[in-house]
Design a protein around this motif. Structure first.
Motif, PDB file in Angstrom:
ATOM      1  N   PHE A  36       0.566 141.554  -7.848  1.00  0.00           N
ATOM      2  CA  PHE A  36       0.909 142.757  -7.094  1.00  0.00           C
ATOM      3  C   PHE A  36       0.676 144.025  -7.912  1.00  0.00           C
ATOM      4  O   PHE A  36       0.428 145.095  -7.382  1.00  0.00           O
ATOM      5  CB  PHE A  36       2.405 142.761  -6.719  1.00  0.00           C
ATOM      6  CG  PHE A  36       2.826 141.738  -5.708  1.00  0.00           C
ATOM      7  CD1 PHE A  36       2.113 141.524  -4.544  1.00  0.00           C
ATOM      8  CD2 PHE A  36       3.988 141.001  -5.908  1.00  0.00           C
ATOM      9  CE1 PHE A  36       2.532 140.601  -3.602  1.00  0.00           C
ATOM     10  CE2 PHE A  36       4.420 140.082  -4.974  1.00  0.00           C
ATOM     11  CZ  PHE A  36       3.690 139.875  -3.822  1.00  0.00           C
ATOM     12  N   TYR A  37       0.782 143.883  -9.253  1.00  0.00           N
ATOM     13  CA  TYR A  37       1.057 145.048 -10.085  1.00  0.00           C
ATOM     14  C   TYR A  37      -0.168 145.668 -10.741  1.00  0.00           C
ATOM     15  O   TYR A  37      -0.282 145.709 -11.962  1.00  0.00           O
ATOM     16  CB  TYR A  37       2.086 144.682 -11.159  1.00  0.00           C
ATOM     17  CG  TYR A  37       3.426 144.318 -10.567  1.00  0.00           C
ATOM     18  CD1 TYR A  37       4.324 145.302 -10.198  1.00  0.00           C
ATOM     19  CD2 TYR A  37       3.766 142.984 -10.358  1.00  0.00           C
ATOM     20  CE1 TYR A  37       5.556 144.972  -9.644  1.00  0.00           C
ATOM     21  CE2 TYR A  37       5.000 142.651  -9.808  1.00  0.00           C
ATOM     22  CZ  TYR A  37       5.888 143.642  -9.452  1.00  0.00           C
ATOM     23  OH  TYR A  37       7.091 143.309  -8.898  1.00  0.00           O
ATOM     24  N   ASP A  38      -1.086 146.187  -9.917  1.00  0.00           N
ATOM     25  CA  ASP A  38      -2.012 147.179 -10.457  1.00  0.00           C
ATOM     26  C   ASP A  38      -1.280 148.527 -10.405  1.00  0.00           C
ATOM     27  O   ASP A  38      -0.064 148.579 -10.157  1.00  0.00           O
ATOM     28  CB  ASP A  38      -3.329 147.187  -9.683  1.00  0.00           C
ATOM     29  CG  ASP A  38      -3.162 147.566  -8.214  1.00  0.00           C
ATOM     30  OD1 ASP A  38      -1.999 147.713  -7.744  1.00  0.00           O
ATOM     31  OD2 ASP A  38      -4.178 147.723  -7.525  1.00  0.00           O
ATOM     32  N   ALA A  39      -1.983 149.624 -10.650  1.00  0.00           N
ATOM     33  CA  ALA A  39      -1.313 150.928 -10.658  1.00  0.00           C
ATOM     34  C   ALA A  39      -0.642 151.213  -9.316  1.00  0.00           C
ATOM     35  O   ALA A  39       0.516 151.665  -9.259  1.00  0.00           O
ATOM     36  CB  ALA A  39      -2.305 152.022 -11.009  1.00  0.00           C
ATOM     37  N   ARG A  40      -1.367 150.922  -8.214  1.00  0.00           N
ATOM     38  CA  ARG A  40      -0.796 151.188  -6.889  1.00  0.00           C
ATOM     39  C   ARG A  40       0.407 150.284  -6.627  1.00  0.00           C
ATOM     40  O   ARG A  40       1.427 150.728  -6.086  1.00  0.00           O
ATOM     41  CB  ARG A  40      -1.860 150.975  -5.809  1.00  0.00           C
ATOM     42  CG  ARG A  40      -1.368 151.206  -4.380  1.00  0.00           C
ATOM     43  CD  ARG A  40      -2.527 151.148  -3.382  1.00  0.00           C
ATOM     44  NE  ARG A  40      -2.055 151.372  -2.013  1.00  0.00           N
ATOM     45  CZ  ARG A  40      -1.735 150.403  -1.168  1.00  0.00           C
ATOM     46  NH1 ARG A  40      -1.826 149.132  -1.549  1.00  0.00           N
ATOM     47  NH2 ARG A  40      -1.332 150.684   0.059  1.00  0.00           N
ATOM     48  N   GLY A  41       0.297 149.018  -7.013  1.00  0.00           N
ATOM     49  CA  GLY A  41       1.402 148.094  -6.800  1.00  0.00           C
ATOM     50  C   GLY A  41       2.647 148.494  -7.571  1.00  0.00           C
ATOM     51  O   GLY A  41       3.767 148.394  -7.057  1.00  0.00           O
ATOM     52  N   SER A  42       2.464 148.950  -8.806  1.00  0.00           N
ATOM     53  CA  SER A  42       3.608 149.402  -9.603  1.00  0.00           C
ATOM     54  C   SER A  42       4.284 150.599  -8.956  1.00  0.00           C
ATOM     55  O   SER A  42       5.515 150.697  -8.910  1.00  0.00           O
ATOM     56  CB  SER A  42       3.157 149.749 -11.024  1.00  0.00           C
ATOM     57  OG  SER A  42       2.667 148.602 -11.695  1.00  0.00           O
ATOM     58  N   GLU A  43       3.484 151.514  -8.422  1.00  0.00           N
ATOM     59  CA  GLU A  43       4.053 152.686  -7.746  1.00  0.00           C
ATOM     60  C   GLU A  43       4.797 152.276  -6.477  1.00  0.00           C
ATOM     61  O   GLU A  43       5.877 152.793  -6.172  1.00  0.00           O
ATOM     62  CB  GLU A  43       2.942 153.683  -7.413  1.00  0.00           C
ATOM     63  CG  GLU A  43       2.344 154.350  -8.647  1.00  0.00           C
ATOM     64  CD  GLU A  43       1.107 155.159  -8.314  1.00  0.00           C
ATOM     65  OE1 GLU A  43       0.736 155.222  -7.116  1.00  0.00           O
ATOM     66  OE2 GLU A  43       0.518 155.726  -9.248  1.00  0.00           O
ATOM     67  N   LEU A  44       4.222 151.337  -5.721  1.00  0.00           N
ATOM     68  CA  LEU A  44       4.889 150.872  -4.503  1.00  0.00           C
ATOM     69  C   LEU A  44       6.216 150.201  -4.836  1.00  0.00           C
ATOM     70  O   LEU A  44       7.212 150.390  -4.120  1.00  0.00           O
ATOM     71  CB  LEU A  44       3.989 149.906  -3.737  1.00  0.00           C
ATOM     72  CG  LEU A  44       2.829 150.536  -2.965  1.00  0.00           C
ATOM     73  CD1 LEU A  44       1.853 149.463  -2.489  1.00  0.00           C
ATOM     74  CD2 LEU A  44       3.345 151.351  -1.770  1.00  0.00           C
ATOM     75  N   PRO A 109       8.944 147.204 -25.330  1.00  0.00           N
ATOM     76  CA  PRO A 109       8.735 146.775 -23.950  1.00  0.00           C
ATOM     77  C   PRO A 109       7.498 145.886 -23.825  1.00  0.00           C
ATOM     78  O   PRO A 109       6.470 146.142 -24.458  1.00  0.00           O
ATOM     79  CB  PRO A 109       8.518 148.100 -23.211  1.00  0.00           C
ATOM     80  CG  PRO A 109       7.878 148.989 -24.231  1.00  0.00           C
ATOM     81  CD  PRO A 109       8.385 148.545 -25.585  1.00  0.00           C
ATOM     82  N   MET A 110       7.605 144.832 -23.015  1.00  0.00           N
ATOM     83  CA  MET A 110       6.464 143.961 -22.717  1.00  0.00           C
ATOM     84  C   MET A 110       6.224 143.978 -21.217  1.00  0.00           C
ATOM     85  O   MET A 110       7.156 143.795 -20.431  1.00  0.00           O
ATOM     86  CB  MET A 110       6.707 142.522 -23.183  1.00  0.00           C
ATOM     87  CG  MET A 110       5.627 141.534 -22.725  1.00  0.00           C
ATOM     88  SD  MET A 110       5.979 139.794 -23.122  1.00  0.00           S
ATOM     89  CE  MET A 110       5.410 139.743 -24.821  1.00  0.00           C
ATOM     90  N   ASP A 111       4.963 144.172 -20.811  1.00  0.00           N
ATOM     91  CA  ASP A 111       4.628 144.178 -19.396  1.00  0.00           C
ATOM     92  C   ASP A 111       3.167 143.799 -19.238  1.00  0.00           C
ATOM     93  O   ASP A 111       2.353 144.027 -20.145  1.00  0.00           O
ATOM     94  CB  ASP A 111       4.879 145.559 -18.779  1.00  0.00           C
ATOM     95  CG  ASP A 111       5.035 145.490 -17.256  1.00  0.00           C
ATOM     96  OD1 ASP A 111       6.175 145.300 -16.794  1.00  0.00           O
ATOM     97  OD2 ASP A 111       4.026 145.604 -16.557  1.00  0.00           O
ATOM     98  N   VAL A 112       2.830 143.210 -18.076  1.00  0.00           N
ATOM     99  CA  VAL A 112       1.428 142.876 -17.808  1.00  0.00           C
ATOM    100  C   VAL A 112       0.634 144.104 -17.392  1.00  0.00           C
ATOM    101  O   VAL A 112      -0.592 144.099 -17.430  1.00  0.00           O
ATOM    102  CB  VAL A 112       1.277 141.789 -16.718  1.00  0.00           C
ATOM    103  CG1 VAL A 112       1.897 140.481 -17.173  1.00  0.00           C
ATOM    104  CG2 VAL A 112       1.895 142.246 -15.399  1.00  0.00           C
ATOM    105  N   SER A 113       1.354 145.160 -16.976  1.00  0.00           N
ATOM    106  CA  SER A 113       0.686 146.358 -16.464  1.00  0.00           C
ATOM    107  C   SER A 113       0.614 147.426 -17.547  1.00  0.00           C
ATOM    108  O   SER A 113       1.611 148.090 -17.830  1.00  0.00           O
ATOM    109  CB  SER A 113       1.434 146.911 -15.243  1.00  0.00           C
ATOM    110  OG  SER A 113       0.925 148.181 -14.885  1.00  0.00           O
ATOM    111  N   PRO A 114      -0.554 147.625 -18.151  1.00  0.00           N
ATOM    112  CA  PRO A 114      -0.648 148.675 -19.169  1.00  0.00           C
ATOM    113  C   PRO A 114      -0.404 150.061 -18.594  1.00  0.00           C
ATOM    114  O   PRO A 114       0.094 150.948 -19.290  1.00  0.00           O
ATOM    115  CB  PRO A 114      -2.077 148.526 -19.705  1.00  0.00           C
ATOM    116  CG  PRO A 114      -2.821 147.731 -18.698  1.00  0.00           C
ATOM    117  CD  PRO A 114      -1.817 146.893 -17.986  1.00  0.00           C
ATOM    118  N   THR A 115      -0.702 150.254 -17.308  1.00  0.00           N
ATOM    119  CA  THR A 115      -0.482 151.559 -16.678  1.00  0.00           C
ATOM    120  C   THR A 115       0.994 151.916 -16.663  1.00  0.00           C
ATOM    121  O   THR A 115       1.409 152.994 -17.102  1.00  0.00           O
ATOM    122  CB  THR A 115      -1.028 151.555 -15.240  1.00  0.00           C
ATOM    123  OG1 THR A 115      -2.406 151.207 -15.259  1.00  0.00           O
ATOM    124  CG2 THR A 115      -0.857 152.926 -14.592  1.00  0.00           C
ATOM    125  N   ALA A 116       1.818 151.010 -16.150  1.00  0.00           N
ATOM    126  CA  ALA A 116       3.257 151.261 -16.104  1.00  0.00           C
ATOM    127  C   ALA A 116       3.830 151.375 -17.507  1.00  0.00           C
ATOM    128  O   ALA A 116       4.681 152.224 -17.787  1.00  0.00           O
ATOM    129  CB  ALA A 116       3.953 150.148 -15.330  1.00  0.00           C
TER     130      ALA A 116
END
Length: 320
Positions: A36-44, A109-116
């Motif tokens: 789910f978590y590309d940039a748009r998914g993270s924002e949603l 912090p660890m996350d799969v989304s570098p954008t977030a």
């Protein structure tokens, strides 16, 4: 501020291809929620956390607001490690309390989304100028061994995200996490609690349709990343309560028969009208079940808190 990458673009692409090939050739079809978590998914998802139906974020924030100072005094943590950190919104309550206690030196912090990850930690770095920030781009199911050592660590895994793991996956995750912690170090775990489906299901099927857009975003990710030709509007968002497993399932249901081509994995997938892709499981918990799962992995439950309405639980456990 440092950046450590264990999930680069090539690795992400390989993992995505493997997950898509495995999930969309299975019966029933599935896709892991991490996509789910590309940039748009993270924002949603950030929008979802502010929706009136989505009680988990508010409930957990209430607990942390009430208990952060107690958590800081009990753990005396020098390093705060956060798994699946996203935009790190609630983390500031812990950062403030640990800073006030005078113990905190490092935030990891660890996350799969570098954008977030980079967006959140840029703000944190500015607001906590004396804090060392060590970003890790990684998958919590694969890269826990890369968490930095140092003693006096507190691992925060918030938001009820552990509920996205199936029971066997949860057991493996907790075993792996215990293996990288030293005796006496702590895990702060957020878990959504079992309650009436009439409250749970709307949290995953809001009236404004934000969760539906979030669910369908996985199809946009496949279109963008793998050249697929999904018509996201051809899939209805579905949220169902499973009383046997005590979890919510999010699914995408084909509105009509369709054939989808996915060049990035050399795959053609046929959907019958009404056929579904399961995109997320969100398990709900009871205190005795959480305590048992923690104990099986080598953790003792030190503290257990709920919000004032008893909707959400936060446990503080200590590695044996």
């Amino acid at each position: 501020m440092t950046l450590e990458v264990h999930l680069d673009a090539d690795d992400l692409a390989r993992t995505l291809r493997a997950d898509v090939r495995t999930g969309l050739t299975a019966t029933p079809k599935t896709l892991p929620p991490k996509w789910f978590y590309d940039a748009r998914g993270s924002e949603l998802f950030e929008q979802i956390t502010e929706l009136p139906e989505y009680y988990p974020t508010r409930s957990e924030r209430q607990i942390l607001t009430d208990r952060a100072i107690e958590i800081a005094r009990h753990t005396r943590a020098r390093t705060l490690l956060e798994l699946g950190s996203g935009y790190s919104t609630k983390t500031r309550l812990l950062l403030d309390a640990l800073t006030l206690a005078g113990t905190l030196t490092t935030y990891v912090p660890m996350d799969v989304s570098p954008t977030a990850l980079t967006a959140a930690t840029a703000r944190i770095g500015a607001d906590y100028p004396g804090l060392r920030v060590h970003n890790i781009v990684g998958d919590l199911t694969r890269h826990l061994k890369h968490l930095p050592g140092g003693g006096d660590r507190l691992v925060a895994f918030l938001g009820g995200t552990i509920g996205n793991l199936l029971p066997a996956e949860r057991a493996t995750f907790l075993d792996d996490l215990r293996a990288v912690l030293e005796p006496g170090e702590h895990l702060l775990l957020g878990t959504d609690l079992v309650k009436s489906p009439s409250m749970v299901v709307p949290a995953y099927d809001d009236a404004a349709g934000v969760t539906a857009d979030f669910n369908r975003n996985v199809l946009h990710v496949l279109n963008t990343s793998l050249g697929a030709d999904f018509d996201p509007d051809g899939f209805a968002h579905v949220a169902l309560w499973d009383p046997d497993h005590e979890w919510v399932e999010m699914r995408l249901r084909a509105r009509w028969p369709m054939r989808v081509t996915i060049p990035g994995v050399d795959l053609v997938v046929d959907f019958e009208a009404g056929e579904e892709i399961r995109t997320e499981v969100s398990a709900k918990f009871r205190r005795d079940g959480i305590e048992h799962e923690l104990a099986e992995a080598g953790f003792d439950l030190d503290h257990w808190w709920t919000d004032r309405d008893g909707l959400f639980g936060v446990s503080l456990a200590r590695a044996r």
